[in-house]
Design a protein around this motif. Structure first.
Motif, PDB file in Angstrom:
ATOM      1  N   TRP A  17       0.842  -1.185   0.000  1.00  0.00           N
ATOM      2  CA  TRP A  17       0.000   0.000   0.000  1.00  0.00           C
ATOM      3  C   TRP A  17       0.885   1.245   0.000  1.00  0.00           C
ATOM      4  O   TRP A  17       1.733   1.386   0.865  1.00  0.00           O
ATOM      5  N   HIS A  18       0.658   2.089  -1.007  1.00  0.00           N
ATOM      6  CA  HIS A  18       1.489   3.290  -1.118  1.00  0.00           C
ATOM      7  C   HIS A  18       0.666   4.407  -1.729  1.00  0.00           C
ATOM      8  O   HIS A  18       0.037   4.188  -2.772  1.00  0.00           O
ATOM      9  N   SER A  19       0.648   5.585  -1.117  1.00  0.00           N
ATOM     10  CA  SER A  19      -0.106   6.762  -1.613  1.00  0.00           C
ATOM     11  C   SER A  19      -1.541   6.394  -2.002  1.00  0.00           C
ATOM     12  O   SER A  19      -1.968   6.646  -3.121  1.00  0.00           O
ATOM     13  N   GLU A  20      -2.249   5.755  -1.062  1.00  0.00           N
ATOM     14  CA  GLU A  20      -3.663   5.405  -1.259  1.00  0.00           C
ATOM     15  C   GLU A  20      -3.891   4.407  -2.400  1.00  0.00           C
ATOM     16  O   GLU A  20      -5.010   4.247  -2.877  1.00  0.00           O
ATOM     17  N   GLN A  21      -2.826   3.782  -2.874  1.00  0.00           N
ATOM     18  CA  GLN A  21      -2.958   2.801  -3.955  1.00  0.00           C
ATOM     19  C   GLN A  21      -2.481   1.446  -3.443  1.00  0.00           C
ATOM     20  O   GLN A  21      -1.540   1.390  -2.658  1.00  0.00           O
ATOM     21  N   SER A  22      -3.126   0.387  -3.948  1.00  0.00           N
ATOM     22  CA  SER A  22      -2.652  -0.934  -3.546  1.00  0.00           C
ATOM     23  C   SER A  22      -2.027  -1.629  -4.745  1.00  0.00           C
ATOM     24  O   SER A  22      -2.409  -1.383  -5.885  1.00  0.00           O
ATOM     25  N   GLN A  23      -1.104  -2.485  -4.434  1.00  0.00           N
ATOM     26  CA  GLN A  23      -0.477  -3.263  -5.507  1.00  0.00           C
ATOM     27  C   GLN A  23      -0.281  -4.672  -4.952  1.00  0.00           C
ATOM     28  O   GLN A  23      -0.061  -4.832  -3.747  1.00  0.00           O
ATOM     29  N   SER A  24      -0.445  -5.681  -5.788  1.00  0.00           N
ATOM     30  CA  SER A  24      -0.395  -7.040  -5.251  1.00  0.00           C
ATOM     31  C   SER A  24       1.025  -7.350  -4.772  1.00  0.00           C
ATOM     32  O   SER A  24       2.005  -6.833  -5.313  1.00  0.00           O
ATOM     33  N   ALA A  25       1.106  -8.179  -3.752  1.00  0.00           N
ATOM     34  CA  ALA A  25       2.406  -8.505  -3.159  1.00  0.00           C
ATOM     35  C   ALA A  25       2.721  -9.973  -3.415  1.00  0.00           C
ATOM     36  O   ALA A  25       1.865 -10.834  -3.221  1.00  0.00           O
ATOM     37  N   ASP A  26       3.935 -10.241  -3.863  1.00  0.00           N
ATOM     38  CA  ASP A  26       4.391 -11.627  -4.021  1.00  0.00           C
ATOM     39  C   ASP A  26       5.013 -12.034  -2.690  1.00  0.00           C
ATOM     40  O   ASP A  26       6.127 -11.601  -2.362  1.00  0.00           O
ATOM     41  N   ILE A  27       4.293 -12.857  -1.929  1.00  0.00           N
ATOM     42  CA  ILE A  27       4.779 -13.149  -0.572  1.00  0.00           C
ATOM     43  C   ILE A  27       6.086 -13.958  -0.566  1.00  0.00           C
ATOM     44  O   ILE A  27       6.753 -14.038   0.447  1.00  0.00           O
ATOM     45  N   ASN A  28       6.427 -14.536  -1.718  1.00  0.00           N
ATOM     46  CA  ASN A  28       7.697 -15.277  -1.783  1.00  0.00           C
ATOM     47  C   ASN A  28       8.869 -14.382  -2.148  1.00  0.00           C
ATOM     48  O   ASN A  28      10.020 -14.826  -2.130  1.00  0.00           O
ATOM     49  N   ASN A  29       8.552 -13.134  -2.467  1.00  0.00           N
ATOM     50  CA  ASN A  29       9.627 -12.224  -2.881  1.00  0.00           C
ATOM     51  C   ASN A  29       9.240 -10.791  -2.493  1.00  0.00           C
ATOM     52  O   ASN A  29       8.960  -9.954  -3.349  1.00  0.00           O
ATOM     53  N   LEU A  30       9.190 -10.551  -1.185  1.00  0.00           N
ATOM     54  CA  LEU A  30       8.718  -9.243  -0.709  1.00  0.00           C
ATOM     55  C   LEU A  30       9.831  -8.198  -0.798  1.00  0.00           C
ATOM     56  O   LEU A  30      10.987  -8.496  -0.488  1.00  0.00           O
ATOM     57  N   PRO A  31       9.490  -6.980  -1.230  1.00  0.00           N
ATOM     58  CA  PRO A  31      10.518  -5.929  -1.372  1.00  0.00           C
ATOM     59  C   PRO A  31      10.833  -5.271  -0.025  1.00  0.00           C
ATOM     60  O   PRO A  31      10.454  -4.123   0.232  1.00  0.00           O
ATOM     61  N   TRP A  32      11.529  -6.018   0.846  1.00  0.00           N
ATOM     62  CA  TRP A  32      11.729  -5.557   2.231  1.00  0.00           C
ATOM     63  C   TRP A  32      12.402  -4.186   2.318  1.00  0.00           C
ATOM     64  O   TRP A  32      12.156  -3.434   3.263  1.00  0.00           O
ATOM     65  N   LEU A  33      13.240  -3.858   1.350  1.00  0.00           N
ATOM     66  CA  LEU A  33      13.948  -2.564   1.433  1.00  0.00           C
ATOM     67  C   LEU A  33      12.988  -1.394   1.275  1.00  0.00           C
ATOM     68  O   LEU A  33      13.271  -0.281   1.713  1.00  0.00           O
ATOM     69  N   LYS A  34      11.844  -1.637   0.640  1.00  0.00           N
ATOM     70  CA  LYS A  34      10.874  -0.555   0.413  1.00  0.00           C
ATOM     71  C   LYS A  34       9.743  -0.556   1.439  1.00  0.00           C
ATOM     72  O   LYS A  34       8.938   0.373   1.479  1.00  0.00           O
TER      73      LYS A  34
END
Ligand SMILES: Nc1ncnc2c1ncn2[C@@H]1O[C@H](COP(=O)(O)OP(=O)(O)O)[C@@H](O)[C@H]1O
Ligand SMILES: CC(C)(COP(=O)(O)O)[C@@H](O)C(=O)NCCC(=O)O
Ligand SMILES: [K+]
Length: 236
Positions: A17-34
């Motif tokens: 979730w970023h700036s009131e927008q959602s984007q699907s998350a790949d739970i096997n490859n999460l962008p932890w740095l962001k």
């Protein structure tokens, strides 16, 4: 961005979730740095959730578990023992209240269970019901009777059944529709002149929504609730 996680009895859902927008998350490859924080809700035990929380901890990211409270802003929970209300139900109410401020509505979350919750225009949760979800209704009959069977291809419709799979599937659907009609009575008694908004969510939400004119389906309802819960809890 935030990582939002909703753990139900059938599946774990995750979105970024970023700036009131959602984007699907790949739970096997999460962008932890962001990811800046993890906000989650859970109605049962989940090894997958525990694994994600461990990854978050090793990346020094704060995790927040959403909980039901008696009040959140102007929203008031009907339960005396608020900890017993499913957090998914509370989050769906929070999201509905934000989407339709000062409006009475009914939330139907149709997953493993179907929950129906009624909120009046003042933000008072009047209570709700827990029904077996559509699959649980049909499987409880096929598993506990000799003669009731499903053929795996008959859809749920509101027609009268003229064979067994039809009777089974349609029985489950109309039982659920009937319960929603009953919920409407609780609000019509309060305000006869106002149309009641019905909001559907969950795996079977889209199917049920098609049975109610002017209702809406929001696949992200619980996620929106997680986001609002976090925003409101920070300022509380
Ligand atoms: N298009 C769909 N996507 C996901 N689940 C669906 C769909 N259609 C029907 N279902 C049913 O919805 C249920 C899962 O819904 P969900 O809201 O994810 O449940 P839970 O929150 O209990 O994990 C299952 O019974 C599944 O068979
Ligand atoms: C009713 C539920 C099982 C629904 O869960 P789901 O179908 O989303 O898996 C969940 O909201 C729950 O565990 N509730 C606790 C009991 C209550 O709400 O009173
Ligand atoms: K549900």
């Amino acid at each position: 961005m935030k990582l939002l996680i909703d753990v139900g009895n059938t599946s774990l859902k995750a979105v970024l979730w970023h700036s009131e927008q959602s984007q699907s998350a790949d739970i096997n490859n999460l962008p932890w740095l962001k990811i800046t924080e993890v906000i989650y809700a859970c109605v049962g035990r989940s090894d997958l959730l525990n694994d994600i929380l461990t990854q978050a901890a090793s990346n020094s990211i704060n995790c927040f578990e959403a909980k039901v409270s008696k009040k959140l802003g102007d929203l008031v929970c009907a339960y005396e023992h608020v900890g017993n209300l499913g957090i998914d139900r509370w989050l769906a109410l929070i999201a509905g209240f934000k989407l339709y401020p000062n409006k009475a509505f009914i939330v139907v979350d149709a997953g493993t269970a179907t929950t129906i919750d009624v909120l009046n225009c003042e933000g008072l949760h009047l209570g709700g019901w827990i029904l077996p979800g559509l699959d649980l209704m049909t499987s409880s009959l096929t598993q506990n009777t000799q003669g009731v069977f499903d053929d795996g291809k008959t859809p749920f419709t509101n027609e009268l059944g003229k064979n067994t799979p039809n009777g089974l599937k349609n029985g489950a659907l109309v039982a659920t529709i009937g319960a929603i009609e009953q919920a409407k009575l609780h609000l019509n008694a309060q305000k006869a002149d106002q149309a009641v908004q019905i909001i559907f969510a969950g795996g079977y939400g889209s199917l049920l929504q098609q049975q109610f004119e002017e209702s809406i389906f929001d696949s992200l309802l619980v996620m929106k609730g997680l986001n609002y819960w976090y925003e409101l809890s920070k300022t509380a």
